[in-house]
Design an enzyme around this catalytic site. Structure first.
Site, PDB file in Angstrom:
ATOM      1  CE1 TYR A 188      25.957  28.705  46.184  1.00  0.00           C
ATOM      2  CE2 TYR A 188      25.525  30.596  47.587  1.00  0.00           C
ATOM      3  CZ  TYR A 188      26.399  29.636  47.107  1.00  0.00           C
ATOM      4  OH  TYR A 188      27.685  29.604  47.550  1.00  0.00           O
ATOM      5  CE  LYS A 234      29.977  29.711  42.297  1.00  0.00           C
ATOM      6  NZ  LYS A 234      28.623  29.870  42.798  1.00  0.00           N
ATOM      7  CG  ASP A 262      21.413  33.351  41.589  1.00  0.00           C
ATOM      8  OD1 ASP A 262      22.166  33.336  40.590  1.00  0.00           O
ATOM      9  OD2 ASP A 262      21.782  33.000  42.721  1.00  0.00           O
ATOM     10  NE  ARG A 271      34.542  51.406  51.761  1.00  0.00           N
ATOM     11  CZ  ARG A 271      34.095  52.499  52.370  1.00  0.00           C
ATOM     12  NH1 ARG A 271      32.860  52.916  52.165  1.00  0.00           N
ATOM     13  NH2 ARG A 271      34.870  53.178  53.171  1.00  0.00           N
TER      14      ARG A 271
HETATM   15  C1  LIG Z   1      27.961  30.428  43.892  1.00  0.00           C
HETATM   16  C2  LIG Z   1      26.580  30.949  43.803  1.00  0.00           C
HETATM   17  C3  LIG Z   1      26.187  32.082  44.542  1.00  0.00           C
HETATM   18  C4  LIG Z   1      27.106  32.783  45.514  1.00  0.00           C
HETATM   19  O1  LIG Z   1      28.189  33.380  44.875  1.00  0.00           O
HETATM   20  P1  LIG Z   1      29.657  33.573  45.545  1.00  0.00           P
HETATM   21  O2  LIG Z   1      30.414  34.252  44.451  1.00  0.00           O
HETATM   22  O3  LIG Z   1      30.164  32.194  45.893  1.00  0.00           O
HETATM   23  O4  LIG Z   1      29.479  34.415  46.749  1.00  0.00           O
HETATM   24  C5  LIG Z   1      24.882  32.533  44.369  1.00  0.00           C
HETATM   25  N1  LIG Z   1      24.016  31.911  43.544  1.00  0.00           N
HETATM   26  C6  LIG Z   1      24.361  30.814  42.842  1.00  0.00           C
HETATM   27  C7  LIG Z   1      23.358  30.165  41.943  1.00  0.00           C
HETATM   28  C8  LIG Z   1      25.651  30.298  42.935  1.00  0.00           C
HETATM   29  O5  LIG Z   1      25.986  29.201  42.239  1.00  0.00           O
END
Ligand SMILES: *Cc1c(COP(=O)(O)O)cnc(C)c1O
Length: 359
Positions: A100, A196, A171, A49
């Protein structure tokens, strides 16, 4: 001793070179998968962790690409929650109206229980964002936004927030560091859903935070330890493998996005195309509302009807099929995540699906 400083290598070179074992005879070229919970005492990791060799290799590479110290998490949402967990009680947080979904829902929950005071702004309304900063602790930004594709003037709002002592978290999942590097504008933390584009193959869930502030990096790493949000060695290995081709994938997918959004803009089934002019994401709105939009999603053969984004395969979905999606998002809006397939195949498939949606 007047040796010239070597010029910094290009990002596309560094993304390939970073996070590898030392160049020693018979050392592997790639960081191996080290499945582990406990490590022999006395070293930097001790317990997975806290950190582990495969995680560290991924973190080194992402840190190099985004320009800071990276901390890997089990998902993008785990990374977001780690940031929320560093906030003192009752602070004011400024966030975009169409953030998001998971982030937006969590911020509303925190607001409702009095943990934060949430101020909602439109990310692309620079004046409105700046007006909301007074007395705020954190500015949470996403640009382009998901799924409206609004673009914030990050190069304006980040330095201004910094000047006023407001932390900024960006983000950067949609843009990727190939297109946009918010730490260079003074952002305190960059967040990625590694799920992503960073990993790029729709085969894992991971997140990451990147910061240039060593104290903040340690704080966030401790959040990972205490929230139990560490990623697995296998996922870190896959994410690092995917990261190697980020530059190629983004360039190719962006070329597809740019050409195809242009080509379909005059299609009679489309009322609006949202494409900010860069990046691999777009959205279209369809004549005939939710039903016609669902017909588009059901009619594709090269594209895949699925949620998520940033993979090598092109994906599309009607966002309002999710009950928690913002009511500001039009019912007929289809989000497009462009992959790396051949442009004319993607275009022809989308065109036939659009044709069918109106019959
Ligand atoms: C998918 C996404 C998240 C969350 O990520 P996870 O890996 O699904 O927990 C946060 N911000 C954006 C812009 C996303 O597309």
């Amino acid at each position: 001793m007047s040796e010239a400083e070597p010029s910094p290598r290009h990002l596309l070179t560094r993304v390939v070179a970073a996070g590898r074992p030392a160049r020693e005879p018979d050392a592997p070229l790639n960081a191996p998968i080290v499945p582990v919970s406990a490590l022999h005492a006395g070293g930097p990791y001790e317990y997975a962790r806290e950190g582990a060799p495969t995680t560290a290799a991924f973190e080194e590479a992402l840190g190099e690409v985004e320009g800071g110290i990276a901390i890997a998490f089990a998902s993008g949402m785990a990374a977001a929650n780690a940031v929320f967990d560093t906030w003192p009680g009752g602070v004011t947080v400024v966030a975009p109206s169409a953030a998001y979904t998971g982030v937006a829902v969590r911020l509303r929950e925190l607001d409702e229980r009095g943990a934060i005071n949430l101020r909602i702004v439109d990310a692309h309304d620079t004046k409105g964002v700046l007006a909301a900063l007074d007395g705020a602790h954190t500015l949470w930004m996403e640009s382009p936004t998901n799924p409206m594709l609004d673009v914030a003037e990050l190069e304006v709002v980040i330095p201004e927030a910094r000047r006023r002592g407001v932390h900024t978290v960006v983000d950067n999942t949609f843009a990727t560091p190939i297109i946009q590097r918010p730490l260079e504008w003074g952002a305190d933390i960059v967040l990625h859903s590694v799920t992503k584009s960073i990993s790029g193959h729709s085969d894992l869930l991971m997140g990451a935070l990147v910061t240039q502030d060593a104290e903040m990096a340690e704080k966030l790493r401790v959040r990972r330890v205490l929230l139990g949000a560490a990623p697995s060695a296998f996922d870190c290995y896959l994410a690092l493998r995917g990261l190697r081709t980020l530059g190629l994938r983004v360039e190719r997918a962006q070329a597809n996005a740019s050409a195809i959004t242009q080509a379909i803009s005059a299609h009679p089934a489309i009322t609006k195309v949202r494409y900010p002019g860069f990046g691999t994401m777009a959205a279209i709105e369809i004549v005939g509302g939710a039903e016609a939009a669902e017909r588009v999603c059901e009619s594709v053969q090269v594209w895949t009807h699925a949620t998520s984004l940033g993979g090598v395969e092109s994906l599309l979905e009607r966002r309002r099929r999710w009950p928690l999606e913002s009511p500001r998002v039009p019912e007929s809006l289809i989000r497009l995540s462009f992959g790396i397939e051949y442009e004319s195949d993607l275009l022809a498939d989308l065109q036939q699906a659009l044709d069918r949606s109106q019959s």
